[in-house]
Design a protein around this motif. Structure first.
Motif, short mmCIF file in Angstrom:
data_model
loop_
_atom_site.label_atom_id
_atom_site.label_comp_id
_atom_site.label_asym_id
_atom_site.label_seq_id
_atom_site.Cartn_x
_atom_site.Cartn_y
_atom_site.Cartn_z
N SER A 87 32.96 -1.36 48.15
CA SER A 87 33.41 -0.30 47.26
C SER A 87 32.39 -0.09 46.14
CB SER A 87 34.77 -0.63 46.66
OG SER A 87 34.65 -1.70 45.75
N ARG A 88 32.51 1.04 45.48
CA ARG A 88 31.61 1.35 44.36
C ARG A 88 31.81 0.37 43.22
NH1 ARG A 88 31.93 7.59 43.08
NH2 ARG A 88 29.90 7.21 42.15
N GLY A 89 33.06 -0.07 43.03
CA GLY A 89 33.34 -1.05 41.98
C GLY A 89 32.64 -2.37 42.22
N GLN A 90 32.58 -2.79 43.48
CA GLN A 90 31.91 -4.04 43.80
C GLN A 90 30.40 -3.93 43.58
OE1 GLN A 90 33.37 -4.39 47.80
NE2 GLN A 90 34.82 -6.00 47.23
N ILE A 91 29.85 -2.77 43.92
CA ILE A 91 28.42 -2.55 43.70
C ILE A 91 28.12 -2.53 42.21
CG2 ILE A 91 26.54 -0.87 43.95
CD1 ILE A 91 27.82 -0.09 46.63
N LEU A 92 28.97 -1.84 41.44
CA LEU A 92 28.78 -1.77 39.99
C LEU A 92 28.88 -3.15 39.36
CD1 LEU A 92 28.37 -0.11 37.42
CD2 LEU A 92 30.85 0.20 37.35
N ARG A 93 29.87 -3.94 39.81
CA ARG A 93 30.06 -5.28 39.27
C ARG A 93 28.85 -6.17 39.56
NH1 ARG A 93 34.93 -5.57 40.45
NH2 ARG A 93 34.73 -6.26 42.59
N ALA A 94 28.33 -6.09 40.77
CA ALA A 94 27.13 -6.88 41.13
C ALA A 94 25.93 -6.45 40.30
CB ALA A 94 26.84 -6.74 42.61
N LEU A 95 25.78 -5.14 40.11
CA LEU A 95 24.67 -4.63 39.30
C LEU A 95 24.80 -5.06 37.85
CD1 LEU A 95 22.14 -2.84 39.25
CD2 LEU A 95 23.63 -0.91 38.79
N LEU A 96 26.02 -5.00 37.31
CA LEU A 96 26.24 -5.43 35.92
C LEU A 96 25.92 -6.92 35.75
CD1 LEU A 96 29.50 -3.52 34.98
CD2 LEU A 96 27.26 -3.27 33.90
N TRP A 97 26.33 -7.74 36.72
CA TRP A 97 26.03 -9.17 36.63
C TRP A 97 24.52 -9.42 36.68
CZ3 TRP A 97 28.56 -13.01 34.73
CH2 TRP A 97 29.95 -13.00 34.73
N ALA A 98 23.82 -8.68 37.54
CA ALA A 98 22.37 -8.85 37.64
C ALA A 98 21.68 -8.45 36.34
CB ALA A 98 21.83 -8.02 38.81
N VAL A 99 22.09 -7.32 35.77
CA VAL A 99 21.51 -6.87 34.50
C VAL A 99 21.85 -7.86 33.39
CG1 VAL A 99 21.58 -5.04 32.75
CG2 VAL A 99 21.45 -4.45 35.17
N LEU A 100 23.06 -8.39 33.41
CA LEU A 100 23.46 -9.37 32.40
C LEU A 100 22.59 -10.62 32.47
CD1 LEU A 100 25.50 -10.25 30.19
CD2 LEU A 100 26.86 -11.24 32.04
N VAL A 101 22.35 -11.13 33.65
CA VAL A 101 21.53 -12.34 33.80
C VAL A 101 20.10 -12.08 33.34
CG1 VAL A 101 20.50 -13.88 35.52
CG2 VAL A 101 22.94 -13.36 35.61
N VAL A 102 19.55 -10.92 33.72
CA VAL A 102 18.18 -10.59 33.31
C VAL A 102 18.09 -10.41 31.80
CG1 VAL A 102 16.38 -8.81 33.48
CG2 VAL A 102 17.52 -9.64 35.54
N SER A 103 19.08 -9.74 31.21
CA SER A 103 19.02 -9.51 29.77
C SER A 103 19.21 -10.79 28.97
CB SER A 103 20.04 -8.45 29.34
OG SER A 103 21.36 -8.92 29.52
N VAL A 104 20.08 -11.69 29.46
CA VAL A 104 20.25 -12.97 28.77
C VAL A 104 18.97 -13.80 28.88
CG1 VAL A 104 21.48 -15.17 28.87
CG2 VAL A 104 22.76 -13.05 28.92
N ALA A 105 18.37 -13.82 30.06
CA ALA A 105 17.12 -14.57 30.23
C ALA A 105 16.01 -13.98 29.36
CB ALA A 105 16.70 -14.58 31.70
N GLY A 106 15.91 -12.66 29.36
CA GLY A 106 14.89 -12.01 28.53
C GLY A 106 15.14 -12.24 27.05
N ASN A 107 16.39 -12.20 26.64
CA ASN A 107 16.73 -12.44 25.25
C ASN A 107 16.39 -13.87 24.85
OD1 ASN A 107 17.68 -11.83 22.74
ND2 ASN A 107 19.77 -11.43 23.37
N THR A 108 16.59 -14.81 25.75
CA THR A 108 16.24 -16.20 25.47
C THR A 108 14.74 -16.36 25.29
OG1 THR A 108 18.14 -16.94 26.77
CG2 THR A 108 16.41 -18.56 26.35
#
Length: 81
Positions: free
Chosen positions: A25-46
């Motif tokens: 579903s689109r929700g599952q794709i959005l959730r996976a994309l949000l998690w990926a962006v979250l991990v990258v942004s937290v790592a970059g912020n660190t």
């Protein structure tokens, strides 16, 4: 006489049942994309926070992290209803 036993293993590829998985579903794709962006942004912020330079990048990554967390929380609340 044909064998109609649903538990019988198929003899060749033509008789094998086809996998009918549910589409993603689109929700599952959005959730996976949000998690990926979250991990990258937290790592970059660190990484950026360890260096004293680029405070604007540090703030931008923090905003992206906050938006991702908020969007994931909203999705989770909507899914639980």
């Amino acid at each position: 006489m044909t064998d109609t036993d649903p538990y019988r293993l198929a003899g060749d590829a033509e008789e094998a049942p086809r996998a009918t998985g549910s589409p993603v579903s689109r929700g599952q794709i959005l959730r996976a994309l949000l998690w990926a962006v979250l991990v990258v942004s937290v790592a970059g912020n660190t990484v950026v926070s360890l260096s004293a330079e680029a405070p604007a990048l540090h703030i931008a990554l923090g905003v992206v992290t906050g938006l991702c967390v908020t969007a994931l929380a909203v999705q989770s609340l909507r899914r639980s209803r």
